[in-house]
Design a protein around this motif. Structure first.
Motif, mmCIF file in Angstrom:
data_model
loop_
_atom_site.group_PDB
_atom_site.id
_atom_site.type_symbol
_atom_site.label_atom_id
_atom_site.label_comp_id
_atom_site.label_asym_id
_atom_site.label_seq_id
_atom_site.Cartn_x
_atom_site.Cartn_y
_atom_site.Cartn_z
ATOM 1 N N PHE A 207 0.828 -1.204 0.000
ATOM 2 C CA PHE A 207 0.000 0.000 0.000
ATOM 3 C C PHE A 207 0.864 1.257 0.000
ATOM 4 O O PHE A 207 0.608 2.203 -0.750
ATOM 5 N N GLY A 208 1.910 1.269 0.827
ATOM 6 C CA GLY A 208 2.818 2.413 0.864
ATOM 7 C C GLY A 208 3.553 2.600 -0.451
ATOM 8 O O GLY A 208 3.740 3.725 -0.913
ATOM 9 N N LYS B 184 2.457 1.710 -3.440
ATOM 10 C CA LYS B 184 1.510 2.223 -4.430
ATOM 11 C C LYS B 184 1.255 3.712 -4.212
ATOM 12 O O LYS B 184 1.187 4.474 -5.177
ATOM 13 N N LYS B 185 1.128 4.128 -2.963
ATOM 14 C CA LYS B 185 0.914 5.548 -2.688
ATOM 15 C C LYS B 185 2.115 6.377 -3.154
ATOM 16 O O LYS B 185 1.950 7.445 -3.738
ATOM 17 N N ASP C 156 2.043 6.490 -7.010
ATOM 18 C CA ASP C 156 1.009 7.412 -7.488
ATOM 19 C C ASP C 156 1.422 8.870 -7.277
ATOM 20 O O ASP C 156 1.182 9.715 -8.130
ATOM 21 N N LEU C 157 2.050 9.162 -6.149
ATOM 22 C CA LEU C 157 2.498 10.529 -5.882
ATOM 23 C C LEU C 157 3.589 10.942 -6.865
ATOM 24 O O LEU C 157 3.574 12.068 -7.387
ATOM 25 N N LYS D 249 1.978 11.556 -10.239
ATOM 26 C CA LYS D 249 1.232 12.804 -10.239
ATOM 27 C C LYS D 249 2.163 14.014 -10.347
ATOM 28 O O LYS D 249 1.889 14.962 -11.062
#
Length: 70
Positions: free
Chosen positions: A53-54, A56-57, A60-61, A64
């Protein structure tokens, strides 16, 4: 107020249940003070899930930020 009282009762109940003394280790299992239960099963899955999860975050950041700079 009712919610806080219920939450306090639950937290205190769990604390008392977890705070019970450990049973002695069975014969042949190291020192009585050493934990007998290894980290396995669901704990390993939760740790792996947190890492994924970390990651993927972070991905994504980064994606972006690259789109924002372009």
């Amino acid at each position: 107020m009712k919610r806080i009282v219920i939450l306090t009762i639950i937290v205190l109940g769990v604390t008392v249940a977890i705070g019970q003394p450990q049973s002695p280790a069975p014969d042949g299992f190291g020192d009585p003070g050493d934990p007998v239960v290894p980290i396995d099963g669901i704990s390993s899955l939760l740790i792996a899930g947190g890492i994924l999860f970390g990651g993927k975050k972070a991905y994504d950041l980064k994606k972006k930020n690259e789109e924002h700079l372009s």
